[in-house]
Design an enzyme around this catalytic site. Sequence first.
Site, PDB file in Angstrom:
ATOM      1  N   CYS A  26      -9.273 -33.677 -24.980  1.00 35.97           N
ATOM      2  CA  CYS A  26     -10.712 -33.433 -24.931  1.00 35.97           C
ATOM      3  C   CYS A  26     -11.422 -34.755 -25.159  1.00 35.97           C
ATOM      4  O   CYS A  26     -10.802 -35.751 -25.522  1.00 35.97           O
ATOM      5  CB  CYS A  26     -11.107 -32.469 -26.026  1.00 35.97           C
ATOM      6  SG  CYS A  26     -10.104 -30.975 -26.041  1.00 35.97           S
ATOM      7  N   ARG A  68     -11.939 -36.434 -19.428  1.00 36.44           N
ATOM      8  CA  ARG A  68     -10.933 -36.045 -20.419  1.00 36.44           C
ATOM      9  C   ARG A  68     -10.775 -34.528 -20.519  1.00 36.44           C
ATOM     10  O   ARG A  68      -9.921 -34.034 -21.260  1.00 36.44           O
ATOM     11  CB  ARG A  68     -11.305 -36.609 -21.788  1.00 36.44           C
ATOM     12  CG  ARG A  68     -11.345 -38.112 -21.820  1.00 36.44           C
ATOM     13  CD  ARG A  68     -11.661 -38.591 -23.201  1.00 36.44           C
ATOM     14  NE  ARG A  68     -10.588 -38.266 -24.122  1.00 36.44           N
ATOM     15  CZ  ARG A  68      -9.550 -39.046 -24.363  1.00 36.44           C
ATOM     16  NH1 ARG A  68      -9.453 -40.204 -23.767  1.00 36.44           N
ATOM     17  NH2 ARG A  68      -8.610 -38.678 -25.201  1.00 36.44           N
ATOM     18  N   TRP A 115     -10.623 -29.756 -22.935  1.00 38.99           N
ATOM     19  CA  TRP A 115      -9.460 -29.410 -22.124  1.00 38.99           C
ATOM     20  C   TRP A 115      -8.685 -28.420 -22.979  1.00 38.99           C
ATOM     21  O   TRP A 115      -8.119 -28.787 -24.004  1.00 38.99           O
ATOM     22  CB  TRP A 115      -8.635 -30.653 -21.824  1.00 38.99           C
ATOM     23  CG  TRP A 115      -7.528 -30.419 -20.844  1.00 38.99           C
ATOM     24  CD1 TRP A 115      -7.618 -30.488 -19.480  1.00 38.99           C
ATOM     25  CD2 TRP A 115      -6.163 -30.091 -21.136  1.00 38.99           C
ATOM     26  NE1 TRP A 115      -6.388 -30.220 -18.914  1.00 38.99           N
ATOM     27  CE2 TRP A 115      -5.481 -29.975 -19.903  1.00 38.99           C
ATOM     28  CE3 TRP A 115      -5.455 -29.881 -22.315  1.00 38.99           C
ATOM     29  CZ2 TRP A 115      -4.130 -29.655 -19.818  1.00 38.99           C
ATOM     30  CZ3 TRP A 115      -4.106 -29.564 -22.228  1.00 38.99           C
ATOM     31  CH2 TRP A 115      -3.454 -29.460 -20.992  1.00 38.99           C
ATOM     32  N   ASN A 120     -10.145 -33.453 -30.920  1.00 42.56           N
ATOM     33  CA  ASN A 120      -9.235 -33.645 -29.786  1.00 42.56           C
ATOM     34  C   ASN A 120      -7.830 -33.712 -30.358  1.00 42.56           C
ATOM     35  O   ASN A 120      -7.579 -34.488 -31.277  1.00 42.56           O
ATOM     36  CB  ASN A 120      -9.585 -34.960 -29.064  1.00 42.56           C
ATOM     37  CG  ASN A 120      -8.500 -35.375 -28.082  1.00 42.56           C
ATOM     38  OD1 ASN A 120      -7.834 -34.523 -27.498  1.00 42.56           O
ATOM     39  ND2 ASN A 120      -8.335 -36.662 -27.900  1.00 42.56           N
ATOM     40  N   GLY A 121      -6.913 -32.896 -29.800  1.00 41.41           N
ATOM     41  CA  GLY A 121      -5.538 -32.906 -30.295  1.00 41.41           C
ATOM     42  C   GLY A 121      -5.078 -31.502 -30.611  1.00 41.41           C
ATOM     43  O   GLY A 121      -5.673 -30.519 -30.148  1.00 41.41           O
ATOM     44  N   GLU A 162       4.257 -41.415  -5.463  1.00 37.27           N
ATOM     45  CA  GLU A 162       2.876 -41.591  -5.910  1.00 37.27           C
ATOM     46  C   GLU A 162       1.899 -40.958  -4.906  1.00 37.27           C
ATOM     47  O   GLU A 162       0.920 -40.315  -5.297  1.00 37.27           O
ATOM     48  CB  GLU A 162       2.580 -43.088  -6.108  1.00 37.27           C
ATOM     49  CG  GLU A 162       1.156 -43.432  -6.474  1.00 37.27           C
ATOM     50  CD  GLU A 162       0.670 -42.818  -7.789  1.00 37.27           C
ATOM     51  OE1 GLU A 162       1.465 -42.204  -8.502  1.00 37.27           O
ATOM     52  OE2 GLU A 162      -0.539 -42.936  -8.062  1.00 37.27           O
ATOM     53  N   LYS A 202      -0.788 -37.897  -5.733  1.00 37.46           N
ATOM     54  CA  LYS A 202      -2.228 -37.967  -5.459  1.00 37.46           C
ATOM     55  C   LYS A 202      -2.654 -36.720  -4.686  1.00 37.46           C
ATOM     56  O   LYS A 202      -3.659 -36.099  -4.999  1.00 37.46           O
ATOM     57  CB  LYS A 202      -2.608 -39.203  -4.623  1.00 37.46           C
ATOM     58  CG  LYS A 202      -2.465 -40.558  -5.267  1.00 37.46           C
ATOM     59  CD  LYS A 202      -3.470 -40.859  -6.343  1.00 37.46           C
ATOM     60  CE  LYS A 202      -3.015 -40.377  -7.673  1.00 37.46           C
ATOM     61  NZ  LYS A 202      -2.436 -41.219  -8.625  1.00 37.46           N
ATOM     62  N   GLU A 255      -2.518 -33.539  -6.975  1.00 39.56           N
ATOM     63  CA  GLU A 255      -3.421 -33.407  -8.116  1.00 39.56           C
ATOM     64  C   GLU A 255      -4.885 -33.300  -7.730  1.00 39.56           C
ATOM     65  O   GLU A 255      -5.645 -32.659  -8.438  1.00 39.56           O
ATOM     66  CB  GLU A 255      -3.200 -34.511  -9.153  1.00 39.56           C
ATOM     67  CG  GLU A 255      -3.595 -35.888  -8.721  1.00 39.56           C
ATOM     68  CD  GLU A 255      -3.366 -36.944  -9.824  1.00 39.56           C
ATOM     69  OE1 GLU A 255      -3.336 -36.602 -11.008  1.00 39.56           O
ATOM     70  OE2 GLU A 255      -3.228 -38.120  -9.459  1.00 39.56           O
ATOM     71  N   HIS A 289      19.315 -32.332   2.912  1.00 45.05           N
ATOM     72  CA  HIS A 289      20.137 -31.499   2.034  1.00 45.05           C
ATOM     73  C   HIS A 289      19.321 -30.350   1.454  1.00 45.05           C
ATOM     74  O   HIS A 289      19.490 -29.993   0.287  1.00 45.05           O
ATOM     75  CB  HIS A 289      20.740 -32.360   0.914  1.00 45.05           C
ATOM     76  CG  HIS A 289      21.626 -33.443   1.434  1.00 45.05           C
ATOM     77  ND1 HIS A 289      22.954 -33.255   1.730  1.00 45.05           N
ATOM     78  CD2 HIS A 289      21.352 -34.724   1.772  1.00 45.05           C
ATOM     79  CE1 HIS A 289      23.466 -34.385   2.197  1.00 45.05           C
ATOM     80  NE2 HIS A 289      22.507 -35.295   2.246  1.00 45.05           N
ATOM     81  N   LYS A 342      -7.590 -36.971 -17.947  1.00 46.77           N
ATOM     82  CA  LYS A 342      -7.187 -38.354 -17.702  1.00 46.77           C
ATOM     83  C   LYS A 342      -6.089 -38.805 -18.659  1.00 46.77           C
ATOM     84  O   LYS A 342      -5.122 -39.442 -18.254  1.00 46.77           O
ATOM     85  CB  LYS A 342      -8.415 -39.251 -17.849  1.00 46.77           C
ATOM     86  CG  LYS A 342      -8.148 -40.731 -17.639  1.00 46.77           C
ATOM     87  CD  LYS A 342      -7.977 -41.025 -16.174  1.00 46.77           C
ATOM     88  CE  LYS A 342      -7.718 -42.481 -15.882  1.00 46.77           C
ATOM     89  NZ  LYS A 342      -7.081 -42.634 -14.560  1.00 46.77           N
TER      90      LYS A 342
HETATM   91  O1  M6R Z   1      -2.391 -43.237 -19.263  1.00 43.78           O
HETATM   92  P1  M6R Z   1      -1.051 -43.088 -18.629  1.00 43.78           P
HETATM   93  O2  M6R Z   1      -0.781 -44.105 -17.591  1.00 43.78           O
HETATM   94  O3  M6R Z   1       0.055 -43.047 -19.647  1.00 43.78           O
HETATM   95  O4  M6R Z   1      -1.086 -41.677 -17.939  1.00 43.78           O
HETATM   96  C1  M6R Z   1       0.047 -41.114 -17.361  1.00 43.78           C
HETATM   97  C2  M6R Z   1      -0.281 -39.930 -16.494  1.00 43.78           C
HETATM   98  O5  M6R Z   1      -0.892 -38.927 -17.254  1.00 43.78           O
HETATM   99  C3  M6R Z   1      -1.205 -40.299 -15.334  1.00 43.78           C
HETATM  100  O6  M6R Z   1      -0.647 -41.298 -14.536  1.00 43.78           O
HETATM  101  C4  M6R Z   1      -1.485 -39.051 -14.474  1.00 43.78           C
HETATM  102  O7  M6R Z   1      -0.318 -38.636 -13.842  1.00 43.78           O
HETATM  103  C5  M6R Z   1      -2.608 -39.349 -13.474  1.00 43.78           C
HETATM  104  N1  M6R Z   1      -3.418 -38.181 -13.303  1.00 43.78           N
HETATM  105  C6  M6R Z   1      -2.095 -39.745 -12.147  1.00 43.78           C
HETATM  106  O8  M6R Z   1      -3.074 -39.853 -11.174  1.00 43.78           O
END
Ligand code: M6R
Length: 620
Positions: A2, A32, A80, A106-107, A495, A499, A502, A518, A615
């Site tokens: 959060c 966040r 969140w 947060n946590g 990667e 993208k 997500e 396979h 994030k």
């Molecule tokens: O802050 P970090 O690089 O440790 O975060 C890792 C992942 O949470 C972050 O890369 C996440 O997968 C992103 N949404 C990717 O776009």
Amino acid sequence: MCGIIGIVALSSALKESLGMVLYRCLKNLEYRGYDSVGYAVIDNSGKLIVRKSKGKIDDVYTKLGFNKASGSIGIGHTRWATHGRPSDENAHPHTDCYGLIAVVHNGIIENFRELREWLESRGHVFKSETDTEVVPHLIEEFKKLGMDSYTAFKKAISVLRGTFAIIAIDIDAPDRIFFAKNTSPLVIGFGDKAMFIASDIPAFLDFTNRVLVLYDGEVGYITANQVFIESVEQSALDNTPPRTKPVSYDHRVRVIAWSREEASKGGYPHYMLKEIYEQPQALAQTIAGLREGVDEAIELLRKAEKVVFVAAGSSYHAAFIGRLAMINLGGVWSDAIVSSEARWYVSGLSDRDVVIAVSQSGETIDTLLAVREAKKVGARVIAISNVVDSAIPRESDVAIYTRAGPEISVAATKTFTTQIATLLYLSVRLGLVKRAIGEEEANTIIQDLTRIPKAVERVLERYGNAVKSLASKVFEKISSCYYLGRGLGLGVAMEGALKMKEIAYVHAEAYPAGESKHGPIALVEKGFPVIFVSLGEIDRELIESNIEEMKSRDAITIAITPKGFEFKSADHVIRVPRVHPYVLPIAAIVPLQLLAYYVAVNRGYDPDKPRNLAKTVTVV
Ligand code: M6R
């Protein structure tokens, strides 16, 4: 995950517009989490006003009356959800039985059930399903037992187990915000006649860039012109105040280089698009700034028996590519492990090994825990992060920072490419020391690294519109696709698929191209998109055959490849500038970032706020 914000204001302008200032800061923290939003202020008559609701901040802006709230002290939260579904009741701030104390968090408070039972047995009535609500009730209870507001706050913190960044206000202490930090991030901002406290620096960057990053185990309070910090020990559920020690912090206050402009959309419709287009500059800054920590890191790596990367999400994909560079250029055996899985591998590490923790935020809990596990067995740790003084660099032996500027969009873009550049540079430097590569090859790679900002600029100029049209032609209705690659290309494919998943909610799977036969190929039928990433001479012919295999099943094939490679068989070919194969992933991911962005936008989704994501993931 959060976002939390607190403000104590002295200037009358800020006091009058306190609700709007909270709104601006919360907007900057929305990445966040955005399941619900809320705020609490102590108004000019000394009353605690709490407003909160399920939904995104702009959807509930009028309902919550941000523009009407005033006062000299306020806290806010964007959620969140972890404990309790998104709802008005579960939205923060949470209050005590009488509505005199408000808390945002947060946590995760792990022992909240036991604390809630204890509080309920003493007559407290709870209004939400959250773990957080125990905190205001604990403060209330300890005040009843004779403690003043701040001591009661510290006592409440001392009985919590778990991860938390907590801030609280109490009408009996109307000039201050109490705070506590354990694992979840918390930063103080020193403003002009105002003090800020938030989960992250961009929250208050509109007002100040003078910051103090708080450390685990610290509690304290801010007033409009003062900060008080101490460390607190855990204690029992009784009426004795916890043991604390004052902390001096002057040497930790720093001015950070991020600008307001960097943290705003700057004319782009979304942060993600802005951050994609910022990559040339982010790469140039990062490459030019590769000094601090590098020699110390090379010294550790030179002696390492194994090098193990730990990282999550996009950072893991950068690590996956970095691992290949470490092996083939750095001359040291290396592996890359998703950080949440690291505990199953740590027994294979020793004090002869080096762990490289890659995390743009420097706060991802799984990566932080992996670092702690690695340190327990004596491994040395190098952190690669974009956020100065964040937890992972702080707990590592050596920190190297990427200089991508603030990344606000949930989807990582410029931090991913700057991470690859950093890892590649380290591998080349190590390779030279270990004589694993010759000077000529090292020079070519370093030269190509310095050319990569321009190369990325060319990809953006050339493919901005072409990819947009591909997104509407090929991806309009599809619900599934594959991303295939080999070696470095597989890292880019992984990667690219992340993208797409997500932000566009398309089921996108990345596979080693050879492995696709396979099993995965069973799903391929007419019109199924398959994206190939082919980056080197070594895989070109193999990928050509894989394209043929997919085409004979009527797939639509798209190839990302350097200029000069033909790939006549692919339906669409995106050619990126030809640089050394190890530098190529940086350019090759760019069209795939754009593709995911345009597919998301075409489908009416907000790429900056993908559903269910945040994030920075600060819960395990
Ligand atoms: O802050 P970090 O690089 O440790 O975060 C890792 C992942 O949470 C972050 O890369 C996440 O997968 C992103 N949404 C990717 O776009």
